[in-house]
Design an enzyme around this catalytic site. Structure first.
Site, short mmCIF file in Angstrom:
data_model
loop_
_atom_site.label_atom_id
_atom_site.label_comp_id
_atom_site.label_asym_id
_atom_site.label_seq_id
_atom_site.Cartn_x
_atom_site.Cartn_y
_atom_site.Cartn_z
N ARG A 48 18.48 13.84 4.68
CA ARG A 48 18.01 13.81 6.08
C ARG A 48 16.84 12.84 6.26
O ARG A 48 16.81 12.09 7.25
CB ARG A 48 17.60 15.22 6.50
CG ARG A 48 16.99 15.31 7.88
CD ARG A 48 16.56 16.73 8.15
NE ARG A 48 15.74 16.85 9.36
CZ ARG A 48 15.06 17.94 9.69
NH1 ARG A 48 15.11 19.03 8.92
NH2 ARG A 48 14.33 17.97 10.79
N ASN A 84 -4.16 1.72 -9.24
CA ASN A 84 -3.89 3.13 -8.95
C ASN A 84 -3.95 3.96 -10.23
O ASN A 84 -3.77 3.42 -11.32
CB ASN A 84 -2.50 3.27 -8.31
CG ASN A 84 -2.51 2.91 -6.84
OD1 ASN A 84 -3.47 3.19 -6.13
ND2 ASN A 84 -1.44 2.27 -6.38
N CYS A 118 -6.73 -1.47 -1.05
CA CYS A 118 -5.30 -1.17 -0.90
C CYS A 118 -4.84 -1.94 0.34
O CYS A 118 -5.65 -2.41 1.13
CB CYS A 118 -5.11 0.33 -0.72
SG CYS A 118 -3.40 0.90 -0.61
N HIS A 119 -3.54 -2.09 0.49
CA HIS A 119 -3.04 -2.81 1.67
C HIS A 119 -2.26 -1.91 2.62
O HIS A 119 -1.62 -2.39 3.56
CB HIS A 119 -2.17 -4.01 1.26
CG HIS A 119 -1.18 -3.70 0.20
ND1 HIS A 119 -1.11 -4.38 -0.99
CD2 HIS A 119 -0.21 -2.75 0.13
CE1 HIS A 119 -0.14 -3.90 -1.74
NE2 HIS A 119 0.42 -2.92 -1.07
N HIS A 132 -3.94 6.39 0.62
CA HIS A 132 -2.53 6.76 0.77
C HIS A 132 -2.35 7.99 1.66
O HIS A 132 -1.23 8.44 1.87
CB HIS A 132 -1.85 6.99 -0.58
CG HIS A 132 -1.57 5.73 -1.32
ND1 HIS A 132 -0.69 5.66 -2.38
CD2 HIS A 132 -2.05 4.47 -1.18
CE1 HIS A 132 -0.65 4.43 -2.85
NE2 HIS A 132 -1.47 3.69 -2.14
#
Length: 442
Positions: free
Chosen positions: A271, A150, A171-172, A201
């Site tokens: 939250r 990355n 990527c996984h 992502h």
């Protein structure tokens, strides 16, 4: 069949290297592979070399394993180069990427893909990848470069602009998230049929089905109920707003958009259970447990656990060596408009067919406009950072930072400029000379 020559660059990442080697060597056709392990850390490299032999023994493979501190030796004639480096390491680089922004009032969770942390990681990583690609152009010009490093999109874009080496970013997040969603719905992931596309992502499942049934109504109902895993509240909230589920974890995604980490709104942190400073905590825990883990990995009397991972690297190598076709998800340039409503010069994550002909991306066409628009906010940052690296024009670093959704949600323009100045100074020689603040002309 001639055994493939496979170089692991950054092999001192012992646990990840162990998993990849287990995947590779468990294929009978790859069991005699020529494995080259390279790292700049002799101590970590020695551990990985021992682990490689133990993994081979565990799966009944008989590879040739060479560990070297000479990158040229590792790359010479390599058919595949698997890249897993971290330029600057956790200390000092990653610590700097968190400490300096915190002093300026910018809070982060992972900081390795986008945002201020992602920009700085790209500035110190892409030049090293480019230097390595120059070696590959000379020593193994036909190789396939499998990049696990990355910030994925910026690395792919930076290399595409400056190198002839074939590169696919791996990527996984796609396969991991599919498993998470299957678990949330009480289903087996092996029975799920999905299509995913976007940018690394920030790819979304355009289709998510079980035996022909569209699962989105069930996911929407789960989101509306509020009975979702606490660690995934961010992503289920975005499902409610956008109509599609995103691949990367909530702790990552929270810092790619301006909605969840905002100055004066700690109620949002609570939250949505946003884990601020998650990456440093994770790294500290791994560092703290390394000595114990190393002893276990090196102990010949202790069993070594070798199980197939979900990583795509070994599948690509096996398919290219044997011709067995497979579909994987890869990060490639959007050449020819694989995703029509994203820029042609950005990096996209799409399904790819792999066989003897290599990695062949699938053309997706247009994706829902709200998804493309959200991705564009991240692509802006990726494009400007890449432009700074390719042209040496430092001002584009500031442009990238000012267009970052998260930075803009917490800082004003003067604060962003000041933060970039301090980070460029703090990283020093990790940043290319022409981009360092005190050595570049305005």
């Amino acid at each position: 069949m001639t055994p493939p020559k496979i170089a692991l660059v950054g092999a001192g990442s012992t646990v990840f290297a162990k998993n990849l080697l287990g995947d590779i060597l468990s294929f009978p056709e790859l069991a005699h592979a020529d494995i080259r392990l390279f790292d700049v850390d002799a101590e970590r490299l020695a551990v990985t070399e021992q682990v490689a032999h133990r993994v081979a023994q565990a799966v009944g493979a008989h590879p040739t394993v060479t560990a070297t501190l000479d990158r040229h030796r590792a790359l010479d004639g390599a058919d595949f180069v698997i890249n897993m480096i971290q330029v600057g390491g956790y200390r000092p680089a990653t610590v700097t990427d968190f400490d300096v922004p915190t002093r300026h009032g910018l809070r982060q969770t992972i900081a390795d893909t986008l945002g201020i942390g992602g920009i700085m990681r790209a500035l110190r990583t892409v030049p090293v990848l480019l230097d390595m690609s120059r070696d590959m152009e000379r020593l193994c010009p036909q190789t396939l470069h499998l990049n696990y490093v990355n910030p994925m999109a910026m690395n792919i874009m930076g290399l595409a602009r400056q190198s002839s080496i074939r590169t696919v970013g791996l990527c996984h997040s796609v396969q991991h998230t599919a498993s998470e969603l299957a678990h949330d719905l009480g289903l087996r992931v092996e029975e799920i049929d999905f299509l995913c596309a976007g940018i690394n992502h920030m790819a979304f499942y355009l289709k998510f089905e079980h035996r022909g049934e569209d699962l989105y109504p069930r996911l929407q109902a789960l989101a509306a109920s509020g009975q979702v895993p606490a660690t995934n509240r961010v992503r289920y909230e975005m499902l409610r707003r956008l109509g599609y589920f995103v691949t990367e974890s909530s702790e990552h995604f929270a810092e790619y958009v301006p909605y969840f980490i905002k100055r004066g709104r700690d109620d949002l942190i609570e939250r949505f259970q946003v884990p601020l400073d998650e990456y440093p905590r994770r790294c500290e825990a791994q560092i703290g447990g390394w000595e114990t883990l190393r002893a276990q990995l090196q102990n010949p009397d202790a069993p070594i656990d070798v199980q197939r991972s979900v990583e795509y690297g070994s599948l690509i190598i096996h398919s290219m060596v044997t011709g067995q076709p497979r579909v994987v998800y890869g990060n490639v340039m959007n050449t020819g408009g694989l995703i029509e409503n994203l820029p042609h010069d950005c990096a996209v994550e799409v399904p790819c067919l792999v066989d003897r002909q290599g990695v062949q991306p699938t053309r997706i066409g247009r994706i829902p406009p709200q998804l493309a628009a959200l991705m564009q906010t991240n692509i802006n940052v990726q494009t400007l950072t890449t432009e700074a690296l390719v042209t040496g024009h430092r001002e584009h670093i500031y442009h990238a930072a000012m267009l970052d959704p998260h930075a803009a949600a917490e800082l004003d323009l003067d604060q962003i400029w000041s933060l970039v100045d301090e980070l460029l100074d703090a990283h020093g020689e990790f940043i290319p000379a022409e981009l360092r603040r005190l050595q570049a002309a305005d």
